[in-house]
Motif scaffolding. Structure first.
Motif, PDB file in Angstrom:
ATOM      1  N   MET A  40       0.684  -1.095  -0.014  1.00  0.00           N
ATOM      2  CA  MET A  40       0.041   0.000  -0.127  1.00  0.00           C
ATOM      3  C   MET A  40       0.959   1.413  -0.007  1.00  0.00           C
ATOM      4  SD  MET A  40      -3.187  -0.969   2.799  1.00  0.00           S
ATOM      5  CE  MET A  40      -4.498  -2.022   2.157  1.00  0.00           C
ATOM      6  N   GLN A  41       2.122   1.238   0.959  1.00  0.00           N
ATOM      7  CA  GLN A  41       3.003   2.427   0.730  1.00  0.00           C
ATOM      8  C   GLN A  41       3.528   2.668  -0.617  1.00  0.00           C
ATOM      9  OE1 GLN A  41       3.279   4.544   3.019  1.00  0.00           O
ATOM     10  NE2 GLN A  41       2.593   3.503   4.899  1.00  0.00           N
ATOM     11  N   THR A  42       3.811   1.606  -1.392  1.00  0.00           N
ATOM     12  CA  THR A  42       4.229   1.848  -2.885  1.00  0.00           C
ATOM     13  C   THR A  42       3.023   2.478  -3.470  1.00  0.00           C
ATOM     14  OG1 THR A  42       5.845  -0.040  -2.577  1.00  0.00           O
ATOM     15  CG2 THR A  42       5.087   0.496  -4.738  1.00  0.00           C
ATOM     16  N   GLN A  43       2.015   1.801  -3.526  1.00  0.00           N
ATOM     17  CA  GLN A  43       0.754   2.480  -4.244  1.00  0.00           C
ATOM     18  C   GLN A  43       0.455   3.964  -4.003  1.00  0.00           C
ATOM     19  OE1 GLN A  43      -2.885   0.208  -3.469  1.00  0.00           O
ATOM     20  NE2 GLN A  43      -4.158   1.283  -5.130  1.00  0.00           N
ATOM     21  N   ARG A  44       0.574   4.073  -2.418  1.00  0.00           N
ATOM     22  CA  ARG A  44       0.532   5.917  -2.112  1.00  0.00           C
ATOM     23  C   ARG A  44       1.499   6.530  -2.833  1.00  0.00           C
ATOM     24  NH1 ARG A  44       1.583   9.757   1.599  1.00  0.00           N
ATOM     25  NH2 ARG A  44      -0.383  10.645   2.414  1.00  0.00           N
ATOM     26  N   LYS A  45       2.529   6.093  -3.071  1.00  0.00           N
ATOM     27  CA  LYS A  45       3.743   6.879  -3.818  1.00  0.00           C
ATOM     28  C   LYS A  45       3.337   7.238  -5.356  1.00  0.00           C
ATOM     29  CE  LYS A  45       7.840   5.647  -1.053  1.00  0.00           C
ATOM     30  NZ  LYS A  45       9.046   4.906  -1.188  1.00  0.00           N
TER      31      LYS A  45
END
Length: 346
Positions: free
Chosen positions: A122-127
């Motif tokens: 999810m953190q990668t998707q947020r970037k």
């Protein structure tokens, strides 16, 4: 008197008249040669390379959209000064903001459930979502001036649409053509004098760089394209304005020159005869060097303004050169293998 005698007398008289005319011309020519004078003069010698071109801004940014969308805000106008990072145009990012908020909620749930693997994903998707939001903005990438801007709120832009230009005019640059015969004179840092039709005064810049390879223009000439720069930009001069200029190879210097016919030769040295105000002649030794076809440069012995008596005439010198060229051809035809000595420059 017989008719034949009259004719003979007439012919004789004609010969006498013609002979008198020729003699008079020779006397006049001799007097003219004897009274011919030359004046030593000072001139400024400039070792320069002539250039021309148009100036460009130090930096230029094309303002364009990276995504499709509707313009919801225009925060700068044409001619405004901006700083790096300033927002210029905003596209509608409602969908991207919603997706980011929804993802942040899911990340909070994942933290509570301690699902570490899903949380990292999810953190990668947020970037990625943050990048999409950033792409909905058109911002300045450096300090500069908005040279053009053609967009209004409500306009719909497609990806890559260009809406204006941002330029940095803190200094100007130009690419100029230097002929192959002058490239050996070039050096980084040489002074460049710019003259603009749009400005009253000239300005000084310098050579920034030039490549180690030439190129052939559409005219068939071989040139090297040198980059020049102008830091002190005159008022009213803008990017794309035309200019003429000169790259200064050496500093300008004063040179004393005079026609070579004013210089004589004796005992292996050169001399001149200075005519004083009262008409007297003063013979002086001089040091000279060739300066073009019909002039010499005075290195020592004379001053600017000195009036000199002619030592030879331009007409006779020209005839002598012509005769010597003819003699050389005659010798060649006669089978003489020894080359004739080159004519004296005087």
């Amino acid at each position: 008197m017989k008719k034949s005698a009259k004719i003979a007398i007439g012919i004789f008289c004609s010969v006498l008249v013609c002979g008198g005319v020729v003699a008079a011309r020779r006397i006049l020519a001799a007097k003219t040669e004897n009274t011919q004078t030359y004046t030593v003069r000072s001139e400024i010698y400039e070792n320069v390379i002539e250039i021309a071109g148009t100036v460009s801004a130090a930096k230029s940014q094309t303002l364009k959209s990276l995504n499709d969308g509707t313009v919801i805000g225009v925060y700068k106008n044409e001619g405004d000064e901006v700083k790096k990072g300033d927002l210029i145009v905003q596209l509608d990012d409602t969908e991207q903001q919603y997706n980011l908020a929804n993802l942040d909620y899911e990340i909070g749930v994942a933290r509570q459930n301690q699902t570490a693997g899903k949380l990292a994903l999810m953190q990668t998707q947020r970037k990625s979502l943050l990048r999409k939001i950033s792409d909905r903005k058109i911002v300045a990438t450096f300090d500069g001036i908005i040279a053009s801007l053609d967009v209004d709120p409500g306009d719909y832009l497609e990806a890559k649409d260009s809406i204006g230009t941002l330029v940095d005019t803190s200094f100007l640059t130009a690419e100029v053509e230097v002929a192959e015969t002058d490239v050996s004179k070039l050096a980084v840092g040489q002074t460049v004098e710019f003259t603009f039709p749009a400005a009253e005064e000239s300005a000084e810049g310098y050579v920034v760089s030039f490549p180690a390879i030439g190129e052939v223009t559409s005219r068939g000439a071989t040139v090297v394209k040198a980059k020049v720069r102008l830091d002190d930009v005159p008022n009213g001069v803008l990017p794309n304005f035309s200019f003429t200029g000169r790259i200064k190879i050496t500093e300008a210097e004063n040179r004393l020159v005079v026609e070579r016919y004013a210089i004589g030769r004796e005992a292996g040295g050169a001399f001149a005869e200075i005519i004083s105000k009262n008409g007297n002649l003063k013979k002086v030794s001089v040091k000279i060097e060739p300066y073009g076809l019909d002039y010499v440069r005075i290195l020592d012995g004379l001053s600017a303004g000195d009036e000199l008596k002619a030592q030879s005439s331009a007409e006779q010198s020209g005839k002598m050169r012509t005769m010597k060229r003819g003699d050389s051809k005659k010798n060649a035809k006669g089978g003489n293998t020894k080359s004739p000595a080159p004519p004296s420059p005087f």
